[in-house]
Design a protein around this motif. Structure first.
Motif, mmCIF file in Angstrom:
data_model
loop_
_atom_site.group_PDB
_atom_site.id
_atom_site.type_symbol
_atom_site.label_atom_id
_atom_site.label_comp_id
_atom_site.label_asym_id
_atom_site.label_seq_id
_atom_site.Cartn_x
_atom_site.Cartn_y
_atom_site.Cartn_z
ATOM 1 N N LEU A 56 -18.937 34.459 -53.886
ATOM 2 C CA LEU A 56 -18.535 34.835 -53.246
ATOM 3 C C LEU A 56 -16.755 35.258 -53.463
ATOM 4 N N GLU A 57 -16.585 34.552 -54.069
ATOM 5 C CA GLU A 57 -14.970 34.719 -54.953
ATOM 6 C C GLU A 57 -14.836 36.666 -55.571
ATOM 7 N N THR A 58 -15.916 36.785 -55.884
ATOM 8 C CA THR A 58 -16.000 38.019 -56.754
ATOM 9 C C THR A 58 -15.973 38.850 -55.622
ATOM 10 N N ILE A 59 -17.166 38.522 -55.139
ATOM 11 C CA ILE A 59 -16.756 40.072 -53.809
ATOM 12 C C ILE A 59 -15.908 39.954 -53.902
ATOM 13 N N GLN A 60 -15.125 39.183 -52.482
ATOM 14 C CA GLN A 60 -13.680 39.215 -51.687
ATOM 15 C C GLN A 60 -12.956 39.927 -52.746
ATOM 16 N N LYS A 61 -13.558 39.196 -53.807
ATOM 17 C CA LYS A 61 -12.778 40.039 -55.125
ATOM 18 C C LYS A 61 -11.795 41.366 -54.822
ATOM 19 N N ARG A 62 -13.373 41.153 -55.139
ATOM 20 C CA ARG A 62 -14.024 43.249 -55.419
ATOM 21 C C ARG A 62 -13.618 43.729 -54.057
ATOM 22 N N GLY A 63 -13.492 43.067 -53.145
ATOM 23 C CA GLY A 63 -13.644 43.827 -51.805
ATOM 24 C C GLY A 63 -14.944 44.627 -51.266
ATOM 25 N N ILE A 89 -27.176 45.712 -39.941
ATOM 26 C CA ILE A 89 -27.023 44.284 -40.019
ATOM 27 C C ILE A 89 -26.146 43.577 -40.782
ATOM 28 N N ILE A 90 -26.818 44.314 -42.196
ATOM 29 C CA ILE A 90 -25.900 43.809 -43.086
ATOM 30 C C ILE A 90 -24.721 44.842 -43.148
ATOM 31 N N ILE A 91 -24.223 45.657 -42.454
ATOM 32 C CA ILE A 91 -22.744 46.228 -42.775
ATOM 33 C C ILE A 91 -22.043 45.427 -41.694
ATOM 34 N N GLU A 92 -23.004 44.617 -40.613
ATOM 35 C CA GLU A 92 -21.932 43.621 -40.272
ATOM 36 C C GLU A 92 -21.752 42.183 -40.259
ATOM 37 N N VAL A 93 -22.635 42.275 -41.244
ATOM 38 C CA VAL A 93 -22.484 40.782 -42.265
ATOM 39 C C VAL A 93 -21.287 41.228 -42.986
ATOM 40 N N ALA A 94 -21.447 42.006 -44.205
ATOM 41 C CA ALA A 94 -20.193 41.787 -45.147
ATOM 42 C C ALA A 94 -19.413 42.578 -43.816
ATOM 43 N N LYS A 95 -18.797 43.143 -42.683
ATOM 44 C CA LYS A 95 -17.916 42.589 -41.748
ATOM 45 C C LYS A 95 -16.987 41.300 -42.023
ATOM 46 N N ARG A 96 -17.720 40.144 -41.566
ATOM 47 C CA ARG A 96 -17.613 39.316 -41.173
ATOM 48 C C ARG A 96 -17.469 38.700 -42.938
ATOM 49 N N LEU A 97 -17.431 39.630 -43.747
ATOM 50 C CA LEU A 97 -16.849 38.104 -45.208
ATOM 51 C C LEU A 97 -15.770 38.883 -45.455
ATOM 52 N N GLY A 98 -14.720 40.271 -44.449
ATOM 53 C CA GLY A 98 -14.331 40.433 -45.392
ATOM 54 C C GLY A 98 -14.065 41.710 -46.131
ATOM 55 N N VAL A 99 -15.486 42.120 -46.642
ATOM 56 C CA VAL A 99 -15.571 43.087 -47.705
ATOM 57 C C VAL A 99 -16.262 44.610 -46.829
ATOM 58 N N LYS A 100 -16.728 45.981 -47.597
ATOM 59 C CA LYS A 100 -16.819 46.740 -46.834
ATOM 60 C C LYS A 100 -18.795 46.701 -48.097
ATOM 61 N N ALA A 101 -19.454 47.752 -46.973
ATOM 62 C CA ALA A 101 -21.019 47.132 -47.513
ATOM 63 C C ALA A 101 -21.266 48.181 -48.358
ATOM 64 N N GLU A 102 -21.145 48.331 -50.042
ATOM 65 C CA GLU A 102 -21.892 48.312 -51.061
ATOM 66 C C GLU A 102 -23.041 49.395 -51.272
ATOM 67 N N PHE A 103 -23.836 49.851 -50.960
ATOM 68 C CA PHE A 103 -25.522 50.604 -51.086
ATOM 69 C C PHE A 103 -25.181 50.861 -51.692
ATOM 70 N N VAL A 104 -26.871 50.504 -52.738
ATOM 71 C CA VAL A 104 -27.360 51.102 -54.021
ATOM 72 C C VAL A 104 -28.302 51.220 -54.221
ATOM 73 N N PRO A 105 -29.206 52.617 -53.727
ATOM 74 C CA PRO A 105 -30.435 52.857 -53.499
ATOM 75 C C PRO A 105 -31.346 52.259 -54.994
ATOM 76 N N SER A 148 -26.015 30.622 -55.708
ATOM 77 C CA SER A 148 -24.935 31.271 -55.085
ATOM 78 C C SER A 148 -24.787 30.614 -53.642
ATOM 79 N N PRO A 149 -24.780 29.357 -53.733
ATOM 80 C CA PRO A 149 -24.668 28.101 -52.051
ATOM 81 C C PRO A 149 -23.617 28.765 -51.313
ATOM 82 N N GLU A 150 -22.381 29.450 -51.531
ATOM 83 C CA GLU A 150 -21.137 29.214 -51.186
ATOM 84 C C GLU A 150 -21.133 30.970 -50.516
ATOM 85 N N LEU A 151 -22.007 31.947 -51.147
ATOM 86 C CA LEU A 151 -22.404 33.123 -50.392
ATOM 87 C C LEU A 151 -23.068 33.242 -49.336
ATOM 88 N N ILE A 152 -24.489 32.381 -49.506
ATOM 89 C CA ILE A 152 -25.771 31.725 -48.912
ATOM 90 C C ILE A 152 -25.020 31.613 -47.114
#
Length: 270
Positions: free
Chosen positions: A40-47, A76-92, A236-240
């Protein structure tokens, strides 16, 4: 003089060795710090939250005519990312390589209608459910004597061959009629050439939303219920916890219902 030179060389070598050790120590400290940092910290630092998804599975995740990724799961996952304070980056990613991509850390989470079951939970962690689906019996609106899967015994039921729906209809004792796809099944059901069909609740909801002129109806309650969640690597319990909190928030503030009605015409969280 010779002894002085040797002493000087020794001093230089000792100094260099000390510098190397200090550098190694610093690098080791950095590595240890990285290990201590949660995902979670890695994701938030990465943005960004890196998300694995097919992009070929409408109405959940697919590309529109402009090549833009869209769908229910995408929103839905875009909205989740917003609430984590980051942007959604999709990997098809192709479905067959989806979990391998998660294992190899190409992305942080899978958003692709992942069913929650015991076998999957042995290897992966999954979020709280964000959709609930299952099997649904569909009939012509004028049909009044079929109200559950048990009523399919001896009835003419249309299904696609070798599908889960065929297996369900067979177990119910139905008189099976095979079709290439759902559109052909619905056409014959509307014309009363068959008496019922079985399909996925969410698929039916989307079909009804897009085809308002149909004369079909659901019969009884959804059965063989399936709950879907976002999938994560273990550990990754903090992220979940953060993702689950975000899901609760979008359900509480009306965001979820708005997205759900857009794609299905109903709340598909229950």
């Amino acid at each position: 003089m010779k002894k002085l030179k040797l002493a000087l060389i020794g001093f230089i070598i000792t100094g260099l060795f000390a510098i190397i050790l200090a550098g190694c120590g610093t690098q080791t400290a950095k590595t240890e710090d990285a290990k201590k940092q949660t995902l979670l910290e890695t994701i938030q630092k990465r943005g960004t939250l890196k998300i694995g998804t097919e992009g070929t599975y409408p109405p959940f995740t697919f590309k529109n005519e402009k090549g833009e990724l869209q769908g229910f799961d995408v929103e839905i996952i875009i909205e989740v990312a917003k609430r984590l304070g980051v942007k959604a980056e999709f990997v098809p990613t192709e479905w067959k390589a989806m979990f391998a991509g998660l294992d190899s850390e190409r992305f942080d989470v899978i958003a692709n209608q992942i069913s929650i079951n015991e076998k999957r939970l042995e290897k992966y962690d999954l979020s709280t459910p964000y959709t609930v689906s299952g099997a649904q019996v569909i009939v012509n609106k004028e049909t009044t004597n079929i109200s559950s899967v048990e009523d399919l015994k001896g009835r003419k039921v249309g299904v696609t061959q070798s599908s889960n729906w065929e297996e369900i209809a067979q177990k119910a004792g139905a008189n099976i009629r095979h079709y290439k796809g759902a559109n052909e099944i619905f056409a014959d059901l509307q014309a009363k050439r068959i008496e019922a069909t079985v399909n996925d609740r969410l698929f039916i909801a989307e079909y009804f939303l897009k085809n308002s002129s149909h004369n079909l109806a659901v019969a009884g309650q959804t059965f063989d219920e399936a709950k879907m969640g976002f999938a994560f690597r273990k550990g990754s319990p903090e992220l979940i916890e953060a993702v689950n909190k975000a899901i609760r928030e979008i359900q509480a503030d009306g965001t979820y219902v708005k997205i759900s009605h857009k794609w299905f015409g109903q709340d598909v969280s229950k």
